[in-house]
Design an enzyme around this catalytic site. Sequence first.
Site, short mmCIF file in Angstrom:
data_model
loop_
_atom_site.label_atom_id
_atom_site.label_comp_id
_atom_site.label_asym_id
_atom_site.label_seq_id
_atom_site.Cartn_x
_atom_site.Cartn_y
_atom_site.Cartn_z
N SER A 42 -10.88 0.71 6.44
CA SER A 42 -10.07 0.84 5.23
C SER A 42 -9.66 -0.47 4.58
CB SER A 42 -8.81 1.67 5.53
OG SER A 42 -9.15 3.02 5.74
N SER A 65 -9.59 2.94 2.60
CA SER A 65 -8.49 3.53 1.86
C SER A 65 -7.62 2.50 1.13
CB SER A 65 -7.61 4.32 2.83
OG SER A 65 -6.97 3.46 3.76
N LYS A 89 0.83 -1.20 0.00
CA LYS A 89 0.00 0.00 0.00
C LYS A 89 0.87 1.26 0.00
CE LYS A 89 -3.99 1.91 2.52
NZ LYS A 89 -4.93 1.67 3.63
#
Length: 328
Positions: free
Chosen positions: A172, A148, A73
Amino acid sequence: MSELHDLTAVEQGAAVRRGEVSPRELAAHHLARSDDVGAFVTRTPELALARAEALLPLPDGSGPLYGVPTAIKDLNLTAGVRTTFGSAAFADYVPEVSDAVTLAIEAAGMVSLGKTNTPEFGSPCYTEPDVAPPAVTPWDRHRMAGGSSGGAAAAVAAGLVPVAQGSDGGGSIRIPASCCGLVGLKPTRGRVSGFPMYGEVTGLATAGTLARTVRDAAAMLGVLAGRGVGDPAWAPPPAEPFLASCERPPERLRIARFLEPVIADVEVDPECVAAYEAASSLLVALGHDVEDIAVPMPREAVPTFETCWAVLTALSVVPPSRSRCCVR
């Protein structure tokens, strides 16, 4: 015969151990797949192929995901690889160190193909940063992949990588998993080290997994889990590998459910209600106890959470020479 990307992460790892496919062949196959879902901010094909090439010969005792492609990520520090935190303000930032998540993935012999898309500082529940195209679910490219960890979820659902790391403070991992039809696991606090980023003052956020199967999620958690010096919390170590626990016969579970929305005063869509009831009926048919409960969070918790989230976002905006605290 299935395409390589149709195999689960655990199956791909097993194929590597049997010598049926090399880590380089796996990496090259996944790199050749087109990213038309906004999954990546940065792809690193040369680095990935070189790392995959260096993984042979297989060492004794290599784990279930050795040689398997993945991605990291864009909130996580990766030494020498651009890390934007989803913000145009850090579009050219290249960290000098890697964090515990990146180091764990490398230590397990997994091959990162690049950095997955995330909203600015991981704050929104959708993934539409200035530094990359919006992340969308491959099942309907007109709909978002959530956030996210939207890029990670889009990458796994589209077969760009078989399993990926995400992070979650307020949904997220869980939101993108729902949007993309995946298994999303936010582990308990202290299970995955936050080294060297100890600026997360709420204790809400932690790294976790996004996968197509429970076994893949368990295997990836086994890669990520571990303690680091300076961690504010340590979870007790598991009695057995997380993947091994998937082979135990399932016990009868007591499952709570509630239908009332927590954040907004809206009616739940009938299709969602139907899916909720169908899932509940299936759990009962499997022998589990399903009980209705009141919403387990007071309404006043929402503005308190929003205040905490604003503080975390503010802490994220620091000079790039300092350690980052973006783990949402």
